[in-house]
Design a protein around this motif. Structure first.
Motif, PDB file in Angstrom:
ATOM      1  N   GLY A 298       0.814  -1.208   0.000  1.00  0.00           N
ATOM      2  CA  GLY A 298       0.000   0.000   0.000  1.00  0.00           C
ATOM      3  C   GLY A 298       0.846   1.256   0.000  1.00  0.00           C
ATOM      4  O   GLY A 298       0.527   2.240  -0.700  1.00  0.00           O
ATOM      5  N   PHE A 299       1.937   1.235   0.784  1.00  0.00           N
ATOM      6  CA  PHE A 299       2.820   2.405   0.827  1.00  0.00           C
ATOM      7  C   PHE A 299       3.413   2.685  -0.544  1.00  0.00           C
ATOM      8  O   PHE A 299       3.411   3.831  -1.020  1.00  0.00           O
ATOM      9  N   PHE A 300       3.926   1.651  -1.200  1.00  0.00           N
ATOM     10  CA  PHE A 300       4.564   1.860  -2.506  1.00  0.00           C
ATOM     11  C   PHE A 300       3.558   2.317  -3.558  1.00  0.00           C
ATOM     12  O   PHE A 300       3.871   3.162  -4.402  1.00  0.00           O
ATOM     13  N   ALA A 301       2.358   1.767  -3.515  1.00  0.00           N
ATOM     14  CA  ALA A 301       1.346   2.174  -4.497  1.00  0.00           C
ATOM     15  C   ALA A 301       1.001   3.645  -4.331  1.00  0.00           C
ATOM     16  O   ALA A 301       0.930   4.400  -5.311  1.00  0.00           O
ATOM     17  N   LEU A 419      -5.260   2.388 -11.131  1.00  0.00           N
ATOM     18  CA  LEU A 419      -6.182   1.257 -11.062  1.00  0.00           C
ATOM     19  C   LEU A 419      -5.593   0.010 -11.704  1.00  0.00           C
ATOM     20  O   LEU A 419      -5.728  -1.106 -11.177  1.00  0.00           O
ATOM     21  N   PHE A 420      -4.899   0.198 -12.844  1.00  0.00           N
ATOM     22  CA  PHE A 420      -4.363  -0.949 -13.578  1.00  0.00           C
ATOM     23  C   PHE A 420      -2.883  -1.186 -13.298  1.00  0.00           C
ATOM     24  O   PHE A 420      -2.230  -1.932 -14.033  1.00  0.00           O
ATOM     25  N   SER A 421      -2.364  -0.589 -12.228  1.00  0.00           N
ATOM     26  CA  SER A 421      -0.941  -0.740 -11.923  1.00  0.00           C
ATOM     27  C   SER A 421      -0.596  -2.117 -11.396  1.00  0.00           C
ATOM     28  O   SER A 421       0.575  -2.517 -11.410  1.00  0.00           O
ATOM     29  N   GLY A 422      -1.588  -2.861 -10.885  1.00  0.00           N
ATOM     30  CA  GLY A 422      -1.341  -4.172 -10.304  1.00  0.00           C
ATOM     31  C   GLY A 422      -1.490  -4.191  -8.799  1.00  0.00           C
ATOM     32  O   GLY A 422      -1.352  -5.260  -8.182  1.00  0.00           O
ATOM     33  N   PHE A 423      -1.799  -3.057  -8.190  1.00  0.00           N
ATOM     34  CA  PHE A 423      -1.980  -3.019  -6.744  1.00  0.00           C
ATOM     35  C   PHE A 423      -3.405  -3.412  -6.361  1.00  0.00           C
ATOM     36  O   PHE A 423      -3.610  -4.271  -5.503  1.00  0.00           O
ATOM     37  N   PHE A 424      -4.390  -2.782  -6.983  1.00  0.00           N
ATOM     38  CA  PHE A 424      -5.781  -3.064  -6.625  1.00  0.00           C
ATOM     39  C   PHE A 424      -6.237  -4.426  -7.145  1.00  0.00           C
ATOM     40  O   PHE A 424      -7.072  -5.086  -6.529  1.00  0.00           O
ATOM     41  N   ILE A 425      -5.712  -4.832  -8.280  1.00  0.00           N
ATOM     42  CA  ILE A 425      -6.033  -6.144  -8.829  1.00  0.00           C
ATOM     43  C   ILE A 425      -4.779  -6.677  -9.507  1.00  0.00           C
ATOM     44  O   ILE A 425      -4.121  -5.970 -10.271  1.00  0.00           O
ATOM     45  N   ASN A 426      -4.421  -7.916  -9.193  1.00  0.00           N
ATOM     46  CA  ASN A 426      -3.197  -8.494  -9.749  1.00  0.00           C
ATOM     47  C   ASN A 426      -3.272  -8.608 -11.264  1.00  0.00           C
ATOM     48  O   ASN A 426      -4.351  -8.739 -11.845  1.00  0.00           O
ATOM     49  N   TRP A 434      -8.783  -5.692 -20.813  1.00  0.00           N
ATOM     50  CA  TRP A 434      -8.179  -4.523 -20.168  1.00  0.00           C
ATOM     51  C   TRP A 434      -6.684  -4.700 -19.934  1.00  0.00           C
ATOM     52  O   TRP A 434      -6.027  -3.770 -19.451  1.00  0.00           O
ATOM     53  N   ILE A 435      -6.131  -5.829 -20.256  1.00  0.00           N
ATOM     54  CA  ILE A 435      -4.736  -6.084 -19.907  1.00  0.00           C
ATOM     55  C   ILE A 435      -3.785  -5.126 -20.629  1.00  0.00           C
ATOM     56  O   ILE A 435      -2.706  -4.789 -20.130  1.00  0.00           O
ATOM     57  N   TRP A 436      -4.198  -4.655 -21.812  1.00  0.00           N
ATOM     58  CA  TRP A 436      -3.346  -3.701 -22.546  1.00  0.00           C
ATOM     59  C   TRP A 436      -3.127  -2.430 -21.761  1.00  0.00           C
ATOM     60  O   TRP A 436      -2.053  -1.820 -21.816  1.00  0.00           O
ATOM     61  N   PHE A 437      -4.143  -2.011 -21.005  1.00  0.00           N
ATOM     62  CA  PHE A 437      -4.011  -0.787 -20.215  1.00  0.00           C
ATOM     63  C   PHE A 437      -3.031  -0.995 -19.068  1.00  0.00           C
ATOM     64  O   PHE A 437      -2.355  -0.059 -18.635  1.00  0.00           O
ATOM     65  N   HIS A 438      -2.935  -2.235 -18.580  1.00  0.00           N
ATOM     66  CA  HIS A 438      -1.976  -2.538 -17.520  1.00  0.00           C
ATOM     67  C   HIS A 438      -0.550  -2.248 -17.989  1.00  0.00           C
ATOM     68  O   HIS A 438       0.259  -1.685 -17.242  1.00  0.00           O
ATOM     69  N   LYS A 444       2.628   1.367 -13.121  1.00  0.00           N
ATOM     70  CA  LYS A 444       2.988  -0.054 -13.036  1.00  0.00           C
ATOM     71  C   LYS A 444       4.501  -0.255 -12.880  1.00  0.00           C
ATOM     72  O   LYS A 444       4.951  -1.017 -12.001  1.00  0.00           O
ATOM     73  N   TYR A 445       5.296   0.408 -13.721  1.00  0.00           N
ATOM     74  CA  TYR A 445       6.721   0.089 -13.790  1.00  0.00           C
ATOM     75  C   TYR A 445       7.504   0.580 -12.584  1.00  0.00           C
ATOM     76  O   TYR A 445       8.275  -0.206 -12.004  1.00  0.00           O
ATOM     77  N   PRO A 446       7.348   1.814 -12.122  1.00  0.00           N
ATOM     78  CA  PRO A 446       8.049   2.178 -10.884  1.00  0.00           C
ATOM     79  C   PRO A 446       7.514   1.425  -9.666  1.00  0.00           C
ATOM     80  O   PRO A 446       8.277   1.092  -8.757  1.00  0.00           O
ATOM     81  N   PHE A 447       6.213   1.124  -9.662  1.00  0.00           N
ATOM     82  CA  PHE A 447       5.627   0.355  -8.563  1.00  0.00           C
ATOM     83  C   PHE A 447       6.248  -1.031  -8.485  1.00  0.00           C
ATOM     84  O   PHE A 447       6.687  -1.480  -7.415  1.00  0.00           O
TER      85      PHE A 447
END
Length: 551
Positions: A298-301, A419-426, A434-438, A444-447
């Motif tokens: 959560g902190f990193f996100a 939302l699509f960074s991978g924190f809220f949903i793997n 929607w995977i293209w938006f991820h 996503k990348y710095p996270f």
């Protein structure tokens, strides 16, 4: 935030040929300041709504000065007196008259000229619907309208009388055709015969053609077209300076502007430090437990998304400079690529300070892993996030010319990125459509990079045998019962699992979060590449969408 002298000096750097020495350029600027009547305001900043500077008339004269710094042969101005009081307007036209007397040809449209301004003009053309209804010297207006049958009253402004009369004809059934026809006949009737004694004194026919006037200006030795620099000027096709000189001048100008408005950077620094302090106190000294691992995620996100949101202040920067940029690039002062690169260079040092401030505020207080090397990568990840975020916002400022619309779009898109960074949903649970938006998500990348930096080292344990019951309904069981359950699990699996046995390492946390595709350095490089890509997009937006067009 530039002074009058600095504004004209930078215009000289952009417009004057390289063959002129710096001393000659400075002399040209000082001479122009005297010519424009700006000596008293030479060291006063231009100013804006929030900073008091020169007056409206002085600002208009500075605007004219930037256009005539290279001593042009022909100068066009569109209503240079609009919005000025009568005295300021008169001063502007006096400056234009001095420019004309120096050898330039000045053509301007004039708005509501006073009697004094009318007296400064050599030639006057009145148009209606694109057709000429008068052409001659202002002094010929009374006789012209008297012969037409509408004499000018002695106590009335000749220009106002002419415009009112033309407007009356425009609203009549015949329109201004009677005036147009009368003008043609009047010109023929008053045109002097060739070789007549008063040919040069005529108030109706120009004494020389435009071509002859331009030749006369060149023969006077104009600054750019004169014989002393004609060869060098002829070799300059579009731009007066090479690419690296443009970057140097633009970077210097932007740095001066930025240095004189420190409150913008200080407010942003304060926001970053306050956000970092809040995060440091909320996530203070996280432990290595299942809850600690989840809290680290959560902190990193939140931390990485904060980097992008704090970049939104870059949105108005180009929007404020947009019209200056359009004006300067319209006459080839510098290349668009030079502007984009200088913009990136000037914006980078503040990003370094912001990154170090946030890293020092949060890294040690939260208790992140990795020591010096971990801190270094964490700082680089923050810097890369700032770099990519500022590039993204700068690109949007080149596409969206309105501040409020721009802020709305920035906030919305950054929310989608988070939302699509991978924190809220793997990643492995995001729907396929929607995977293209991820993969397009900037967050996503710095996270994932800082997660790899925190959990990918090995040796750290985040779930031990007794902790597998945490975050489940079995967490309230007595320790004795937990010990028996662990013994039963060990017996069933054939593996000894005690209360202190490591069950999930940092790499296991990464696998649970589906952060397994890229290493931390790859994530860092992708983030930096996004920053360069968006600045390339910004360049194309300037080339394609920032044309100096009238709509």
């Amino acid at each position: 935030m530039l002074t009058v002298t600095e504004t004209l000096s930078f215009a000289a750097e952009f417009r004057l040929p390289r063959v002129l020495s710096p001393a000659k350029k400075r002399a040209r600027v000082q001479a122009l300041i005297d010519q424009l009547g700006l000596r008293a305001a030479a060291n006063t900043i231009i100013g804006d709504e929030g900073h008091r500077g020169v007056s409206g008339g002085e600002r208009r004269r500075v605007s004219i000065g930037t256009d005539i710094i290279h001593d042009p042969i022909l100068l066009f101005l569109d209503e240079p007196t609009s919005g000025l009081d009568s005295t300021s307007a008169f001063m502007v036209v006096k400056v234009l008259r001095r420019i004309a007397e120096s050898g330039s040809i000045v053509i301007t449209s004039i708005h509501q000229p006073s009697q004094r301004i009318l007296g400064l003009l050599d030639r006057l053309i009145l148009l209606s619907g694109g057709r000429t209804v008068f052409s001659g010297t202002p002094s010929a207006l009374p006789s012209y309208f008297a012969e037409f049958g509408f004499p000018v009253p002695d106590d009335e402004n000749r220009a106002e009388f002419a415009l009112d009369l033309i407007r009356e004809f425009e609203s009549s059934p015949t329109g201004t055709k009677p005036l147009v026809d009368f003008h043609r006949a009047w010109q023929r009737m008053h045109a002097p015969s060739p070789g007549s004694a008063d040919a040069d004194q005529s108030s109706l026919v120009p004494t020389m053609s435009l071509k002859e006037a331009i030749s006369a200006s060149i023969s006077r030795g104009k600054l750019v077209s004169g014989s002393d620099v004609a060869g060098e000027a002829a070799s300059v096709h579009t731009y007066a300076n090479p690419f690296w000189v443009e970057m140097k001048v633009l970077t210097k100008r932007s740095a001066i502007n930025t240095r004189r408005m420190p409150e913008l950077f200080l407010i942003r620094l304060g926001a970053v430090v306050v956000t970092g302090a809040i995060l440091a106190t909320v996530f203070f000294r996280l432990d290595q437990s299942p809850k600690g691992a989840q809290e680290r995620l959560g902190f990193f996100a939140f931390a990485m998304s904060t980097m992008f949101y704090t970049c939104a202040d870059a949105l108005p920067v180009f929007l404020q400079e947009r019209y200056v940029f359009l004006r300067e690039t319209a006459y080839g002062a510098y290349r668009r690529a030079s502007y984009v690169l200088s913009n990136a260079i000037v914006s980078f040092p503040p990003l370094v300070v912001l990154s170090l401030s946030f890293a020092f505020t949060t890294f040690f207080a939260v208790g992140l892993a990795g020591g010096v090397s971990g801190f270094a990568f964490y700082t680089l990840a923050i810097l890369a996030s700032f770099w990519a975020g500022s590039g993204f916002v700068t690109f949007l400022s080149g596409v969206i010319p309105h501040v409020m619309i721009g802020y709305t779009v920035v906030v919305a898109i950054l929310a989608y990125f988070l939302l699509f960074s991978g924190f809220f949903i793997n990643r492995d649970r995001i729907p396929g459509y929607w995977i293209w938006f991820h993969y397009l998500s900037l967050v996503k990348y710095p996270f994932e990079g800082v997660l790899q930096n925190e959990f990918g080292r090995g040796g750290e344990c985040f779930v031990r045998g007794a902790q597998i019951f945490d975050n489940s309904p079995l967490a309230a069981l007595p320790d004795a019962v937990k010990a028996r359950v662990l013994a039963s699990i060990s017996s069933a699996l054939g593996v000894g699992i005690g209360a202190d046995t490591c069950v999930v390492t940092g790499r296991g946390v990464l696998q649970q979060a589906a952060v397994t595709q890229l290493g931390k350095w790859e994530c860092l490089l992708v983030t930096v590449a996004w920053g360069f890509l968006f600045r390339l997009f910004f360049y194309f937006s300037l080339v394609l969408g920032s044309k100096n067009k009238r709509r």
